[in-house]
Write a protein that holds these residues in place. Structure first.
Motif, PDB file in Angstrom:
ATOM      1  N   ILE A   1       9.582  -6.982  -2.836  1.00  0.00           N
ATOM      2  CA  ILE A   1      10.851  -7.270  -3.510  1.00  0.00           C
ATOM      3  C   ILE A   1      11.644  -5.988  -3.777  1.00  0.00           C
ATOM      4  N   GLY A   2      11.216  -4.881  -3.218  1.00  0.00           N
ATOM      5  CA  GLY A   2      11.940  -3.630  -3.397  1.00  0.00           C
ATOM      6  C   GLY A   2      11.555  -2.631  -2.331  1.00  0.00           C
ATOM      7  N   PRO A   3      12.364  -1.611  -2.111  1.00  0.00           N
ATOM      8  CA  PRO A   3      12.093  -0.609  -1.078  1.00  0.00           C
ATOM      9  C   PRO A   3      11.030   0.384  -1.520  1.00  0.00           C
ATOM     10  N   ASP A   4      10.679   1.283  -0.632  1.00  0.00           N
ATOM     11  CA  ASP A   4       9.751   2.352  -0.979  1.00  0.00           C
ATOM     12  C   ASP A   4      10.338   3.202  -2.103  1.00  0.00           C
ATOM     13  N   LEU A   5       9.472   3.740  -2.931  1.00  0.00           N
ATOM     14  CA  LEU A   5       9.860   4.586  -4.054  1.00  0.00           C
ATOM     15  C   LEU A   5       9.175   5.941  -3.930  1.00  0.00           C
ATOM     16  N   ARG A   6       9.574   6.857  -4.769  1.00  0.00           N
ATOM     17  CA  ARG A   6       8.823   8.109  -4.855  1.00  0.00           C
ATOM     18  C   ARG A   6       9.009   8.742  -6.214  1.00  0.00           C
ATOM     19  N   MET A   7       8.007   9.509  -6.610  1.00  0.00           N
ATOM     20  CA  MET A   7       8.056  10.281  -7.840  1.00  0.00           C
ATOM     21  C   MET A   7       8.527  11.689  -7.491  1.00  0.00           C
ATOM     22  N   ILE A   8       9.396  12.245  -8.330  1.00  0.00           N
ATOM     23  CA  ILE A   8       9.919  13.584  -8.072  1.00  0.00           C
ATOM     24  C   ILE A   8       9.758  14.458  -9.317  1.00  0.00           C
ATOM     25  N   VAL A   9       9.718  15.768  -9.101  1.00  0.00           N
ATOM     26  CA  VAL A   9       9.627  16.735 -10.191  1.00  0.00           C
ATOM     27  C   VAL A   9      11.033  17.202 -10.536  1.00  0.00           C
ATOM     28  N   VAL A  10      11.402  17.097 -11.793  1.00  0.00           N
ATOM     29  CA  VAL A  10      12.743  17.477 -12.232  1.00  0.00           C
ATOM     30  C   VAL A  10      12.669  18.321 -13.494  1.00  0.00           C
TER      31      VAL A  10
ATOM     32  N   TYR B   1      -1.764  11.082 -16.792  1.00  0.00           N
ATOM     33  CA  TYR B   1      -1.431  10.881 -15.385  1.00  0.00           C
ATOM     34  C   TYR B   1      -1.494  12.206 -14.628  1.00  0.00           C
ATOM     35  N   VAL B   2      -2.189  12.200 -13.507  1.00  0.00           N
ATOM     36  CA  VAL B   2      -2.297  13.379 -12.650  1.00  0.00           C
ATOM     37  C   VAL B   2      -1.160  13.342 -11.638  1.00  0.00           C
ATOM     38  N   TRP B   3      -0.388  14.418 -11.544  1.00  0.00           N
ATOM     39  CA  TRP B   3       0.754  14.447 -10.631  1.00  0.00           C
ATOM     40  C   TRP B   3       0.245  14.512  -9.195  1.00  0.00           C
ATOM     41  N   GLU B   4       0.752  13.598  -8.355  1.00  0.00           N
ATOM     42  CA  GLU B   4       0.254  13.433  -6.994  1.00  0.00           C
ATOM     43  C   GLU B   4       1.290  13.909  -5.973  1.00  0.00           C
ATOM     44  N   PHE B   5       0.830  14.763  -5.040  1.00  0.00           N
ATOM     45  CA  PHE B   5       1.722  15.315  -4.031  1.00  0.00           C
ATOM     46  C   PHE B   5       1.118  15.146  -2.641  1.00  0.00           C
ATOM     47  N   HIS B   6       1.983  15.248  -1.640  1.00  0.00           N
ATOM     48  CA  HIS B   6       1.535  15.146  -0.243  1.00  0.00           C
ATOM     49  C   HIS B   6       2.502  15.932   0.631  1.00  0.00           C
ATOM     50  N   HIS B   7       1.937  16.733   1.549  1.00  0.00           N
ATOM     51  CA  HIS B   7       2.787  17.532   2.439  1.00  0.00           C
ATOM     52  C   HIS B   7       2.019  17.870   3.711  1.00  0.00           C
TER      53      HIS B   7
ATOM     54  N   GLN C   1      16.143  18.711  -9.080  1.00  0.00           N
ATOM     55  CA  GLN C   1      14.869  18.389  -8.433  1.00  0.00           C
ATOM     56  C   GLN C   1      14.263  19.629  -7.787  1.00  0.00           C
ATOM     57  N   VAL C   2      12.926  19.738  -7.884  1.00  0.00           N
ATOM     58  CA  VAL C   2      12.175  20.801  -7.201  1.00  0.00           C
ATOM     59  C   VAL C   2      11.026  20.164  -6.425  1.00  0.00           C
ATOM     60  N   LEU C   3      10.433  20.918  -5.514  1.00  0.00           N
ATOM     61  CA  LEU C   3       9.290  20.475  -4.713  1.00  0.00           C
ATOM     62  C   LEU C   3       9.607  19.198  -3.926  1.00  0.00           C
ATOM     63  N   ASP C   4      10.821  19.085  -3.432  1.00  0.00           N
ATOM     64  CA  ASP C   4      11.239  17.874  -2.729  1.00  0.00           C
ATOM     65  C   ASP C   4      10.317  17.530  -1.561  1.00  0.00           C
ATOM     66  N   GLU C   5       9.929  18.541  -0.761  1.00  0.00           N
ATOM     67  CA  GLU C   5       9.125  18.274   0.433  1.00  0.00           C
ATOM     68  C   GLU C   5       7.696  17.857   0.101  1.00  0.00           C
ATOM     69  N   TRP C   6       7.281  18.004  -1.155  1.00  0.00           N
ATOM     70  CA  TRP C   6       5.934  17.613  -1.573  1.00  0.00           C
ATOM     71  C   TRP C   6       5.902  16.210  -2.197  1.00  0.00           C
TER      72      TRP C   6
ATOM     73  N   ILE D   1       9.026  11.901 -12.545  1.00  0.00           N
ATOM     74  CA  ILE D   1       9.579  10.578 -12.806  1.00  0.00           C
ATOM     75  C   ILE D   1      10.043   9.928 -11.504  1.00  0.00           C
ATOM     76  N   SER D   2      10.273   8.624 -11.563  1.00  0.00           N
ATOM     77  CA  SER D   2      10.730   7.899 -10.385  1.00  0.00           C
ATOM     78  C   SER D   2      12.144   8.337 -10.017  1.00  0.00           C
ATOM     79  N   GLU D   3      12.360   8.589  -8.730  1.00  0.00           N
ATOM     80  CA  GLU D   3      13.643   9.107  -8.271  1.00  0.00           C
ATOM     81  C   GLU D   3      14.801   8.180  -8.624  1.00  0.00           C
ATOM     82  N   ASP D   4      14.588   6.881  -8.543  1.00  0.00           N
ATOM     83  CA  ASP D   4      15.702   5.956  -8.767  1.00  0.00           C
ATOM     84  C   ASP D   4      16.248   6.023 -10.181  1.00  0.00           C
ATOM     85  N   VAL D   5      15.376   6.255 -11.178  1.00  0.00           N
ATOM     86  CA  VAL D   5      15.861   6.290 -12.560  1.00  0.00           C
ATOM     87  C   VAL D   5      16.514   7.630 -12.900  1.00  0.00           C
TER      88      VAL D   5
END
Length: 309
Positions: free
Chosen positions: A160-169, A204-210, A260-265, A244-248
């Motif tokens: 019921i919704g698109p992909d989301l992502r968490m970002i560092v701000v 919550y442990v901050w999760e990254f992928h690159h 925003q920082v660490l965008d590629e992660w 936090i979630s990018e959409d909010v």
């Protein structure tokens, strides 16, 4: 079986779900003594103890569990058949109970429900906002809304919704006075705003992928919340970095209040899904809501960035 026996079984079902005479009586709009008397009468008729009761707690016995396994689907089928009768009405009617995280309830469910009720005023919807992973069968919800990766395999899941992502701000003022951030390990030198998970109580442990590499970072800082809006506000006021979630965060990112920082992660992950038991026959009201939520998926993908309605 006479009518009184059927009524006693209906009372037992509610008591077994609530495991509390007071709450069961409230749901049944009757007195606690009446509920207790009904259970005693049913136990005497069957010749077995259905509920183990102490001054502090209540639990179903083995016999009670076996009876519950028989009664629950039977009454569920009756409710489903009664709901089908609403199809004969000119306007669909019925009640739908859904549990969802606060983020999903505000950003996806409510915009859809508000529009649906304008078109079908005889439909009733209850939305319970809860970040914990609720057992929708035990708690008698018609469906739940969670991220795709959190849904059990024995459930039907509808996107019921698109992909989301968490970002560092962080705020411009915080970033200006703090060390540069080029990789997740740099976060250990920063004030980070933690989130307490409602289900486990852990942070919550901050999760990254690159580039095929997963990296989890345990952060530290002066603030911990269990409310994401407070996390976001603390970041805007310069108290530290937030995950936090990018959409909010779109409004604050556009206005420059957050950077925003660490965008590629920060990768995208499976977004929100509506899930419900495969064996349950759904009411017309529920079917209408599912179709309305499905339509929103197509609309949400039409733009480059996802924003809740």
């Amino acid at each position: 079986m006479d009518r009184s026996e059927l009524g006693d079984l209906a009372v037992f079902l509610v008591v077994a779900q609530e495991l509390n005479f007071t709450r069961a009586a409230a749901r049944l709009s009757t007195s606690q003594s009446s509920v207790s008397q009904t259970i005693r009468r049913l136990e005497a008729r069957l010749g077995v103890r259905l509920l183990a009761r102490t001054t502090r707690r209540m639990a179903t016995t083995e016999a009670g569990e076996r009876l519950l396994e028989t009664v629950r689907p039977a009454f569920g089928n009756i409710e489903a058949k009664l709901s089908e009768l609403s199809e004969m009405r000119q306007k669909p009617a019925g009640s739908v109970r859904i549990t969802a995280s606060k983020h999903a309830a505000e950003g996806i469910l409510w915009p859809t429900v508000s529009r649906l009720l304008l078109e079908y005023p005889d439909i009733k919807v209850e939305i319970s906002s809860d970040s914990a992973l609720t057992d929708i069968v035990t708690d008698r919800f018609d469906a739940g809304v969670r991220l795709g990766e959190q849904i059990d395999r024995d459930m039907i899941a509808v996107r019921i919704g698109p992909d989301l992502r968490m970002i560092v701000v962080g705020s411009p003022s915080y970033l200006a006075r703090s060390p540069a951030i080029t990789r997740p390990h740099d976060l250990t030198r920063h004030a980070c705003i933690n989130v307490r998970l409602p289900s486990s109580g852990a942070l919550y442990v901050w999760e990254f992928h690159h580039q095929g590499r997963d990296l989890n970072v345990r952060v530290d800082g002066p603030l911990t919340f269990n409310n994401m809006r407070m996390v976001q506000q603390a970041a805007v006021e310069g108290f530290g970095l937030a995950f936090i979630s990018e959409d909010v965060a779109q409004e604050q990112l556009r206005s420059g209040e957050l950077v925003q920082v660490l965008d590629e992660w920060c990768p995208f992950f499976s977004g929100y899904h509506l899930y419900f038991p495969s064996r349950r026959q759904q009411s017309p009201a529920f079917t209408l809501l599912v179709e309305a939520l499905r339509k929103n998926v197509d609309a949400s993908f039409s733009g480059a960035k996802w924003r809740p309605a």
